[in-house]
Design a protein around this motif. Structure first.
Motif, PDB file in Angstrom:
ATOM      1  N   LEU A  33       0.825  -1.210   0.000  1.00 27.26           N
ATOM      2  CA  LEU A  33       0.000   0.000   0.000  1.00 27.26           C
ATOM      3  C   LEU A  33       0.856   1.255   0.000  1.00 27.26           C
ATOM      4  CD1 LEU A  33      -2.769  -1.084   2.537  1.00 27.26           C
ATOM      5  CD2 LEU A  33      -2.969  -0.907   0.054  1.00 27.26           C
ATOM      6  N   PHE A  36       2.137   1.703  -3.584  1.00 21.95           N
ATOM      7  CA  PHE A  36       1.078   2.250  -4.429  1.00 21.95           C
ATOM      8  C   PHE A  36       0.862   3.731  -4.138  1.00 21.95           C
ATOM      9  CE2 PHE A  36      -0.468  -2.084  -5.463  1.00 21.95           C
ATOM     10  CZ  PHE A  36      -0.741  -1.891  -6.810  1.00 21.95           C
ATOM     11  N   THR A 133      -4.617   2.197  -8.686  1.00 22.38           N
ATOM     12  CA  THR A 133      -4.436   2.406  -7.245  1.00 22.38           C
ATOM     13  C   THR A 133      -5.780   2.566  -6.543  1.00 22.38           C
ATOM     14  OG1 THR A 133      -2.286   3.453  -7.598  1.00 22.38           O
ATOM     15  CG2 THR A 133      -3.384   3.902  -5.511  1.00 22.38           C
ATOM     16  N   THR A 137      -6.165  -0.832  -4.140  1.00 17.74           N
ATOM     17  CA  THR A 137      -5.680  -0.691  -2.761  1.00 17.74           C
ATOM     18  C   THR A 137      -6.739  -0.947  -1.683  1.00 17.74           C
ATOM     19  OG1 THR A 137      -5.956   1.718  -3.013  1.00 17.74           O
ATOM     20  CG2 THR A 137      -3.734   0.814  -3.299  1.00 17.74           C
ATOM     21  N   GLY A 181      -5.364   1.227   3.181  1.00 18.05           N
ATOM     22  CA  GLY A 181      -5.880   1.084   1.826  1.00 18.05           C
ATOM     23  C   GLY A 181      -6.720   2.276   1.401  1.00 18.05           C
TER      24      GLY A 181
END
Length: 231
Positions: A33, A36, A133, A137, A181
């Motif tokens: 995460l 990303f 993303t 995520t 996330g």
């Protein structure tokens, strides 16, 4: 003010402690995460800079184009406005106009359409990662949460103590991945929509500018034909 700062330090310290206490799977999820998030922020800042310069230079280039008396005058100063996608549209159309000696406007129009497509493709480069993303995520974070809850209940069953005090720390650690996330996804989704809107605006502006160039080419042809008749 002091109390707010102290609270932020305490909350931040608690989150760091929770991350430190998570297992290997949760740490791997948090690392993904973070990767990303860093990638999306790099794209966001890069595209923001590119679009801002393109917007400013496009306005200047259009004003210079409208003030110019001849297409050759515009071609001579076009490099000064290079960050603008309109420059590529004009240059390809002007080159096609010179190659065809102004016999037909259709090749000029096609050349500018190709240039417009190339410029938009350049602006859209790497933007898809923002959509990826934003879509991926939250599920990566949810996977970390589900895994953490499974681990927490497994530990609860092993310990044999069915109390909230026993299961709460494990669940709170698991929910950190969900929060991470969302932190990665929300800015990416917002930026993807804003950048996409700006690129669509550039597409419409390039189409309008191509029509202006065609009008200028047609006007130049008319002037050349009138001069030929006078001879």
């Amino acid at each position: 003010m002091l109390n707010a700062s102290w609270l932020a330090l305490v909350v931040g310290g608690e989150i760091i402690d929770l991350v430190g206490q998570t297992g290997a799977v949760a740490k791997t999820v948090l690392f993904l995460l973070l990767a990303f998030s860093l990638l999306s922020w790099a794209i966001i800042l890069s595209k923001w800079s590119v679009l801002r310069r393109a917007r400013v230079q496009s306005g200047r280039f259009v004003r210079a184009f409208r003030k110019a008396q001849r297409l050759t005058d515009v071609a001579a100063v076009a490099d000064q406005f290079r960050p603008s996608p309109l420059v590529g549209v004009f240059e390809m159309g002007f080159e096609e106009y010179k190659r065809g000696s102004g016999r037909s406007l259709l090749p000029v129009q096609r050349a500018m359409q190709i240039a417009n497509s190339e410029e938009l493709t350049r602006l859209e480069r790497n933007v898809a990662w923002l959509a990826i993303t934003g879509a991926v995520t939250p599920f990566v974070g949810l996977f970390g949460t589900v895994w953490g809850i499974i681990d927490a209940f497994h530990g609860l069953g092993t310990a044999g103590a069915a109390t909230l005090r026993a299961v709460a720390p494990g669940i709170s650690e698991a929910l950190v991945t969900t929060a991470a996330g969302l932190v990665a996804a929300i800015p990416a989704v917002i930026a993807y929509n804003l950048i996409g809107s700006s690129i669509r605006e550039f597409a419409a502006r390039s189409d309008d500018f191509a029509l202006e160039v065609l009008n200028a080419v047609e006007h130049t042809q008319a002037q050349a034909a009138a001069a030929e008749v006078r001879r």
